[in-house]
Scaffold this motif. Structure first.
Motif, short mmCIF file in Angstrom:
data_model
loop_
_atom_site.label_atom_id
_atom_site.label_comp_id
_atom_site.label_asym_id
_atom_site.label_seq_id
_atom_site.Cartn_x
_atom_site.Cartn_y
_atom_site.Cartn_z
N ARG A 269 -30.00 81.10 97.72
CA ARG A 269 -28.72 80.84 97.04
C ARG A 269 -28.73 81.48 95.65
O ARG A 269 -27.74 82.09 95.23
CB ARG A 269 -28.47 79.33 96.92
CG ARG A 269 -28.09 78.67 98.23
CD ARG A 269 -28.08 77.15 98.13
NE ARG A 269 -27.97 76.57 99.45
CZ ARG A 269 -26.92 75.87 99.88
NH1 ARG A 269 -25.91 75.62 99.07
NH2 ARG A 269 -26.88 75.40 101.11
N HIS B 47 -16.70 82.25 95.90
CA HIS B 47 -18.00 82.06 96.54
C HIS B 47 -19.08 81.73 95.51
O HIS B 47 -19.96 80.90 95.77
CB HIS B 47 -18.38 83.31 97.33
CG HIS B 47 -17.68 83.42 98.64
ND1 HIS B 47 -18.28 83.89 99.78
CD2 HIS B 47 -16.40 83.12 99.00
CE1 HIS B 47 -17.43 83.89 100.78
NE2 HIS B 47 -16.27 83.43 100.33
N TRP C 164 -21.26 78.31 95.92
CA TRP C 164 -22.70 78.25 96.15
C TRP C 164 -23.42 77.54 95.01
O TRP C 164 -24.35 76.77 95.24
CB TRP C 164 -23.26 79.66 96.34
CG TRP C 164 -22.90 80.27 97.67
CD1 TRP C 164 -22.08 81.33 97.89
CD2 TRP C 164 -23.34 79.83 98.96
NE1 TRP C 164 -21.97 81.58 99.23
CE2 TRP C 164 -22.74 80.68 99.92
CE3 TRP C 164 -24.18 78.81 99.40
CZ2 TRP C 164 -22.95 80.53 101.28
CZ3 TRP C 164 -24.39 78.66 100.76
CH2 TRP C 164 -23.79 79.52 101.69
N THR D 173 -20.10 75.31 103.39
CA THR D 173 -19.88 76.11 102.18
C THR D 173 -19.00 77.33 102.46
O THR D 173 -19.23 78.05 103.43
CB THR D 173 -21.23 76.59 101.62
OG1 THR D 173 -22.10 75.47 101.46
CG2 THR D 173 -21.05 77.28 100.27
#
Length: 357
Positions: free
Chosen positions: A195, A266, A270, A73
């Motif tokens: 997360r 990002h 995620w 990721t």
């Protein structure tokens, strides 16, 4: 895999761990870069991007046995070309010697040189998921690179989760699947909770401004370091780097100064894991599957028994679990190929070649 054999996999790793440090990383041929533009790429939401850029790098020549390598990721292909990963695998005499293999390393949607929110669309960029990423990877391999069959698909963290998906979505496409630092089950527990905390920290930061910021939101950096600290690194490693408060502060300051990234990129990256769930299709896997995890992985805890349970459903599946030690790095352990490259070499030598379906 029985509970006894699963535990044996953990302790077998202890016998091999010392040998992992004997062979130094080697040089390998310079990677070649390319970008393929997919016209009118349709995402799982129905959104269509007129031009989807899929950036990739390759090591070795197209005549070699094809191998697909998938990154984690917010990473990119470049993260798999480091001395700790590519330097342990792609050099002469190493498991994926680039004089014998053609190594394909794509940048996932939303990362690296592939299309991503920070290219200009910001939060108008399609809300992609792992299915979209895997489809783009598959089309790159089949349509652009004209590869009909892969000897191996190997991935780390997010790339490991996508390897589980590859093995069941395209069961005739590969001989061997090696998912690392991952589980073939939906997001849950610490992994998903943290997360959510990371992405909520971005969305709730007033400076984020629905993605229309002029400078990176300050909460984004701090939340990202919180997340990485809580879900990566390993207890032994943190104690070694910070045996006292002063040393721990020094290590933290270095991480804060070294952090780079874009909040929108990002955020979507995620959140793309939210509906990940390959568990229903494990019986479809025909490739020889070697799942590699580490005993101190914070996101995929061995003690929950999830990997052991799910592997019973994979016909030709087994696990190799790296024991925790002063050298391991929790979830980050598998990013260092020295810990498991002998296991990879063994499966490359023994796994049968499957005819393309």
């Amino acid at each position: 895999m029985t509970p006894r054999s699963f535990l044996r996999a953990v302790w077998l790793g202890a016998a091999l761990l010392a040998a992992a440090f004997q062979a130094p990383a080697a040089d390998f041929p310079a990677p070649k870069q390319g970008t393929w533009v997919v016209r009118d790429f349709r995402f799982h939401t129905g959104e269509v991007l007129p031009e989807l850029k899929v950036h990739y790098q390759t090591v070795g020549e197209p005549g070699g046995e094809p191998v697909l390598v998938l990154h984690g990721t917010t990473g990119s292909a470049a993260s798999m070309l480091t001395p700790n990963f590519g330097g342990e695998l792609f050099g002469a005499g190493q498991p994926l010697d680039a004089t014998k293999y053609f190594v394909i390393l794509p940048d996932a949607i939303g990362t690296g040189g592939s299309s991503k929110p920070s290219d200009g669309l910001r939060m108008k960029f399609p809300k992609y998921n792992y299915d979209d990423m895997v489809e783009a990877q598959y089309r790159l391999v089949r349509e652009h690179l004209k590869v009909p069959h892969l000897r191996l698909v190997i991935g780390n963290s997010m790339g490991g989760m996508q390897t589980w998906m590859w093995a069941q979505k395209y069961p005739g496409m590969m001989d061997i699947a090696v998912p690392m630092a991952s589980l073939p089950t939906p997001m849950s527990g610490r992994n998903w909770t943290l997360r959510r905390l990371l992405t909520e920290s971005i969305r709730r930061d007033p400076a984020w401004n629905n993605g229309n910021y002029t400078a990176q939101p300050p909460g984004f950096q701090l939340a990202s370091i919180f997340f990485a600290t809580a879900t990566n690194g390993g207890n032994h490693s943190y104690m070694k780097a910070g045996p006292n408060r002063e040393k721990a502060d020094e290590a933290l300051e270095a991480r804060l100064k070294g952090f780079r990234g874009d909040a929108n990129d990002h955020l979507l990256q995620w959140e793309s894991s939210a509906d990940y769930n390959p568990s229903a299709g494990l019986e479809k896997i025909t490739a020889t599957l070697l799942a590699i995890n580490s005993a101190d992985d914070e996101r995929n805890p061995v003690e929950l028994g999830i990997l052991e349970r799910e592997l019973r459903r994979v016909k030709n599946g087994r696990a190799y679990v790296i024991p925790a030690s002063e050298q391991t790095l929790g979830h980050g352990t598998t990013g260092n190929a020295r810990f498991w490259k002998q296991e990879l070499e063994n499966v490359l030598k023994t796994a049968p070649q499957l005819a393309p379906m």
